[in-house]
Design an enzyme around this catalytic site. Structure first.
Site, PDB file in Angstrom:
ATOM      1  N   CYS A  87       0.863  -1.260  -0.055  1.00 52.31           N
ATOM      2  CA  CYS A  87       0.085   0.073   0.186  1.00 52.31           C
ATOM      3  C   CYS A  87       0.897   1.345   0.001  1.00 52.31           C
ATOM      4  CB  CYS A  87      -0.839   0.046   1.262  1.00 52.31           C
ATOM      5  SG  CYS A  87      -2.058  -1.286   1.207  1.00 52.31           S
ATOM      6  N   ARG A 125     -12.810  -0.712  -2.177  1.00 51.30           N
ATOM      7  CA  ARG A 125     -11.621   0.175  -2.429  1.00 51.30           C
ATOM      8  C   ARG A 125     -10.469  -0.762  -1.987  1.00 51.30           C
ATOM      9  NH1 ARG A 125      -9.909   3.458  -5.653  1.00 51.30           N
ATOM     10  NH2 ARG A 125      -8.581   1.679  -5.735  1.00 51.30           N
ATOM     11  N   HIS A 177       1.020   4.920  -1.432  1.00 51.02           N
ATOM     12  CA  HIS A 177       0.627   5.956  -0.305  1.00 51.02           C
ATOM     13  C   HIS A 177       1.613   5.977   0.597  1.00 51.02           C
ATOM     14  CE1 HIS A 177      -3.709   6.198  -1.842  1.00 51.02           C
ATOM     15  NE2 HIS A 177      -3.517   4.997  -2.164  1.00 51.02           N
ATOM     16  N   CYS A 203      -7.295  -2.165  -4.885  1.00 51.55           N
ATOM     17  CA  CYS A 203      -6.049  -1.862  -4.511  1.00 51.55           C
ATOM     18  C   CYS A 203      -5.241  -3.164  -4.612  1.00 51.55           C
ATOM     19  CB  CYS A 203      -5.843  -1.202  -3.036  1.00 51.55           C
ATOM     20  SG  CYS A 203      -6.210   0.613  -3.097  1.00 51.55           S
TER      21      CYS A 203
END
Length: 265
Positions: free
Chosen positions: A174, A222, A178, A226
């Site tokens: 992730c 969501r 991010h 991802c």
């Protein structure tokens, strides 16, 4: 010549920054216009009907579903999830708890309660509508997920570990997207979600209506999306993996007044 070169580079950098700022301003204006005409309310209304509709072998509604505030109490419930539930002996977010209630109160099978999840872009499942309705009852309530039970603490630590875990064909985590300031995909900023100032406005507006998909999407969608983009096997709906991610993100965003369901690009 050296001074002129530096001056030219500075001018170019300033022009680029000004262009980016102008583009961001235009994009923010676009988001504002889209939000003003968002059909989120329609999803909430359908969700309310489904909440009260008697279904399943037990011919029961979800009106006695306990989302952590007591049977049938919705005000502020979504803002206090994920949290530990003793009757299931596990940490659950909103969608996982709704699935639990559909199976226990209505007597429905997991297959029936989760049909069409993540699969059909044109026809939302019950979960999208129900999530919109339940989340809407938490507007103005501060995000306050459970953090006292040992399993809540373990879920947070698991979610934090998963956030930074590199995996899949592309060796992504992730944090690959991010994890650094200034990253974006096209004109969409990629917030650094382990920082509270970035997580708060995002988590406080999910679930949300996605303009690009022309339908309502949940947080579990969501997260699964991802995973798919990282070329990593997607978690099973309602799994401890998804709940741990939600726990980590919501704890990071705690204290922010819930302002969703929102409208996204």
């Amino acid at each position: 010549m050296r001074i002129w070169g530096r001056s030219g580079a500075l001018c170019a950098a300033l022009a680029l920054a000004a262009g980016h700022a102008a583009a961001q301003s235009q994009f923010q204006q676009y988001q504002k216009m889209v939000a003003e005409g968002s059909p989120v309310e329609l999803f909430e209304l359908v969700g309310e009907d489904l909440w009260k509709k008697k279904q399943g072998p037990k011919n029961a509604s979800l009106e006695q579903c306990d989302l952590g505030m007591g049977p049938g109490v919705l005000a502020g419930a979504h803002a206090r999830l994920p949290r530990y539930f003793g009757d299931a002996d596990r940490v659950m977010d909103t969608e996982t708890r709704l699935l639990h209630c559909m199976m226990t109160l209505q007597g429905r099978s997991r297959e029936d309660a989760t049909k069409r999840l993540f699969g059909n872009e044109d026809q939302p499942s019950e979960m999208e509508y129900l999530a919109a309705y339940v989340a809407g009852q938490s507007r103005g309530h501060e995000l306050a997920p459970g953090q006292s039970h040992p399993k809540e603490k373990a879920s947070y630590e698991f979610g934090k570990k998963l956030y930074f875990l590199r995996t899949g064909l592309w060796d992504f985590s992730c944090a690959s997207c991010h994890g650094e300031e200034g990253k974006r995909i096209r004109m969409s900023e990629l917030p650094v979600l382990y920082k509270p100032e970035a997580a708060r406005p995002l988590i406080a507006t999910w679930p949300a209506y996605r303009v690009s998909n022309s339908t309502f999407k949940t947080m579990q969608w969501r997260i699964n999306n991802c995973f798919a983009q990282m070329r990593t096997p997607e978690p099973v709906f309602g799994s401890d993996v998804v709940n741990a991610f939600n726990m980590f993100l919501t704890v990071t965003a705690q204290g922010e007044p819930y302002a969703g369901p929102g409208t996204k690009r």
